[in-house]
Design a protein around this motif. Structure first.
Motif, PDB file in Angstrom:
ATOM      1  N   VAL A 218       0.839  -1.206   0.000  1.00  0.00           N
ATOM      2  CA  VAL A 218       0.000   0.000   0.000  1.00  0.00           C
ATOM      3  C   VAL A 218       0.872   1.254   0.000  1.00  0.00           C
ATOM      4  O   VAL A 218       0.555   2.248  -0.658  1.00  0.00           O
ATOM      5  CB  VAL A 218      -0.974  -0.014   1.207  1.00  0.00           C
ATOM      6  CG1 VAL A 218      -1.715   1.299   1.322  1.00  0.00           C
ATOM      7  CG2 VAL A 218      -1.952  -1.181   1.057  1.00  0.00           C
ATOM      8  N   SER A 219       2.005   1.194   0.699  1.00  0.00           N
ATOM      9  CA  SER A 219       2.878   2.373   0.766  1.00  0.00           C
ATOM     10  C   SER A 219       3.523   2.693  -0.582  1.00  0.00           C
ATOM     11  O   SER A 219       4.045   3.791  -0.774  1.00  0.00           O
ATOM     12  CB  SER A 219       3.951   2.178   1.839  1.00  0.00           C
ATOM     13  OG  SER A 219       4.787   1.093   1.499  1.00  0.00           O
ATOM     14  N   ASP A 220       3.493   1.744  -1.533  1.00  0.00           N
ATOM     15  CA  ASP A 220       4.045   1.988  -2.872  1.00  0.00           C
ATOM     16  C   ASP A 220       3.073   2.744  -3.778  1.00  0.00           C
ATOM     17  O   ASP A 220       3.470   3.217  -4.846  1.00  0.00           O
ATOM     18  CB  ASP A 220       4.414   0.667  -3.549  1.00  0.00           C
ATOM     19  CG  ASP A 220       5.542  -0.056  -2.840  1.00  0.00           C
ATOM     20  OD1 ASP A 220       6.335   0.606  -2.137  1.00  0.00           O
ATOM     21  OD2 ASP A 220       5.621  -1.295  -2.972  1.00  0.00           O
ATOM     22  N   LEU A 221       1.806   2.844  -3.373  1.00  0.00           N
ATOM     23  CA  LEU A 221       0.822   3.558  -4.181  1.00  0.00           C
ATOM     24  C   LEU A 221       1.078   5.058  -4.112  1.00  0.00           C
ATOM     25  O   LEU A 221       1.702   5.565  -3.172  1.00  0.00           O
ATOM     26  CB  LEU A 221      -0.596   3.237  -3.690  1.00  0.00           C
ATOM     27  CG  LEU A 221      -1.005   1.765  -3.811  1.00  0.00           C
ATOM     28  CD1 LEU A 221      -2.351   1.544  -3.133  1.00  0.00           C
ATOM     29  CD2 LEU A 221      -1.049   1.322  -5.259  1.00  0.00           C
ATOM     30  N   LEU A 222       0.589   5.769  -5.105  1.00  0.00           N
ATOM     31  CA  LEU A 222       0.814   7.208  -5.208  1.00  0.00           C
ATOM     32  C   LEU A 222      -0.239   7.995  -4.434  1.00  0.00           C
ATOM     33  O   LEU A 222      -1.413   7.618  -4.396  1.00  0.00           O
ATOM     34  CB  LEU A 222       0.759   7.642  -6.673  1.00  0.00           C
ATOM     35  CG  LEU A 222       1.715   6.936  -7.640  1.00  0.00           C
ATOM     36  CD1 LEU A 222       1.433   7.396  -9.067  1.00  0.00           C
ATOM     37  CD2 LEU A 222       3.154   7.179  -7.259  1.00  0.00           C
ATOM     38  N   THR A 223       0.191   9.125  -3.875  1.00  0.00           N
ATOM     39  CA  THR A 223      -0.753  10.072  -3.275  1.00  0.00           C
ATOM     40  C   THR A 223      -1.386  10.889  -4.401  1.00  0.00           C
ATOM     41  O   THR A 223      -0.931  10.852  -5.551  1.00  0.00           O
ATOM     42  CB  THR A 223      -0.037  11.033  -2.315  1.00  0.00           C
ATOM     43  OG1 THR A 223       0.868  11.847  -3.091  1.00  0.00           O
ATOM     44  CG2 THR A 223       0.709  10.286  -1.212  1.00  0.00           C
ATOM     45  N   VAL A 224      -2.403  11.658  -4.058  1.00  0.00           N
ATOM     46  CA  VAL A 224      -3.061  12.488  -5.070  1.00  0.00           C
ATOM     47  C   VAL A 224      -2.060  13.463  -5.696  1.00  0.00           C
ATOM     48  O   VAL A 224      -2.064  13.682  -6.912  1.00  0.00           O
ATOM     49  CB  VAL A 224      -4.305  13.205  -4.493  1.00  0.00           C
ATOM     50  CG1 VAL A 224      -3.942  14.206  -3.417  1.00  0.00           C
ATOM     51  CG2 VAL A 224      -5.120  13.852  -5.597  1.00  0.00           C
ATOM     52  N   ASP A 225      -1.153  14.038  -4.902  1.00  0.00           N
ATOM     53  CA  ASP A 225      -0.184  14.994  -5.440  1.00  0.00           C
ATOM     54  C   ASP A 225       0.833  14.310  -6.355  1.00  0.00           C
ATOM     55  O   ASP A 225       1.202  14.856  -7.398  1.00  0.00           O
ATOM     56  CB  ASP A 225       0.536  15.727  -4.304  1.00  0.00           C
ATOM     57  CG  ASP A 225      -0.397  16.690  -3.575  1.00  0.00           C
ATOM     58  OD1 ASP A 225      -1.356  17.200  -4.210  1.00  0.00           O
ATOM     59  OD2 ASP A 225      -0.182  16.923  -2.376  1.00  0.00           O
ATOM     60  N   GLN A 226       1.269  13.097  -5.976  1.00  0.00           N
ATOM     61  CA  GLN A 226       2.194  12.357  -6.840  1.00  0.00           C
ATOM     62  C   GLN A 226       1.525  11.999  -8.161  1.00  0.00           C
ATOM     63  O   GLN A 226       2.149  12.075  -9.229  1.00  0.00           O
ATOM     64  CB  GLN A 226       2.667  11.091  -6.128  1.00  0.00           C
ATOM     65  CG  GLN A 226       3.592  11.354  -4.954  1.00  0.00           C
ATOM     66  CD  GLN A 226       3.828  10.109  -4.127  1.00  0.00           C
ATOM     67  OE1 GLN A 226       2.906   9.347  -3.838  1.00  0.00           O
ATOM     68  NE2 GLN A 226       5.073   9.900  -3.713  1.00  0.00           N
ATOM     69  N   TYR A 227       0.245  11.632  -8.102  1.00  0.00           N
ATOM     70  CA  TYR A 227      -0.467  11.300  -9.337  1.00  0.00           C
ATOM     71  C   TYR A 227      -0.658  12.526 -10.214  1.00  0.00           C
ATOM     72  O   TYR A 227      -0.482  12.477 -11.430  1.00  0.00           O
ATOM     73  CB  TYR A 227      -1.812  10.638  -9.018  1.00  0.00           C
ATOM     74  CG  TYR A 227      -2.545  10.191 -10.274  1.00  0.00           C
ATOM     75  CD1 TYR A 227      -2.031   9.178 -11.073  1.00  0.00           C
ATOM     76  CD2 TYR A 227      -3.713  10.824 -10.691  1.00  0.00           C
ATOM     77  CE1 TYR A 227      -2.660   8.799 -12.245  1.00  0.00           C
ATOM     78  CE2 TYR A 227      -4.352  10.448 -11.858  1.00  0.00           C
ATOM     79  CZ  TYR A 227      -3.833   9.435 -12.629  1.00  0.00           C
ATOM     80  OH  TYR A 227      -4.453   9.057 -13.784  1.00  0.00           O
TER      81      TYR A 227
END
Length: 126
Positions: free
Chosen positions: A111-120
């Motif tokens: 889960v920690s490898d997923l992107l945040t809204v800002d990274q996306y």
């Protein structure tokens, strides 16, 4: 462009909503707008356990067919069967009625490898 802050994202333009050990997964507003009118969603991997980044299905638009990549490892426990008759829900409500699958997560660490809204947003130039 609608990019809800309470979701996680992937570089492959999927969104992930995590509730306990179950992840609801679909494609982003950006992805559906790039694909155009979606005419078919195929997921034949229900009840299968797959690794992250394996193909779990395809989405067919008027212009193209695209593979759908699993953002997390786990067992696919549900497919949104409403998409069989109404695939356009992916276009009209990608974060709501247009969700695609539910996954029982097998490795919480991913889960920690997923992107945040800002990274996306950085990926799509938003």
């Amino acid at each position: 462009m609608n990019i809800p802050a309470d979701l996680k994202y992937t570089k492959d333009h999927e969104w992930v909503k995590i509730e306990g050990d179950v992840a609801t997964i679909g494609i982003t507003d950006f992805a559906q707008s790039e694909l155009g009118d979606i005419v078919y969603v195929e997921v034949e991997t229900v009840d299968e356990t797959l690794d992250a980044e394996e193909v779990f299905g395809t989405v067919e638009a008027v212009k193209t067919v695209s593979d759908l990549y699993l953002p997390l490892s786990g067992e696919i426990i549900e497919f949104n069967e409403n998409l069989e008759d109404e695939p356009e829900k992916v276009n009209t409500d990608p974060y709501g009625d247009g969700w695609m699958i539910k996954l029982k997560i097998s490795d919480d660490a991913q889960v920690s490898d997923l992107l945040t809204v800002d990274q996306y947003k950085d990926i799509i130039g938003g």
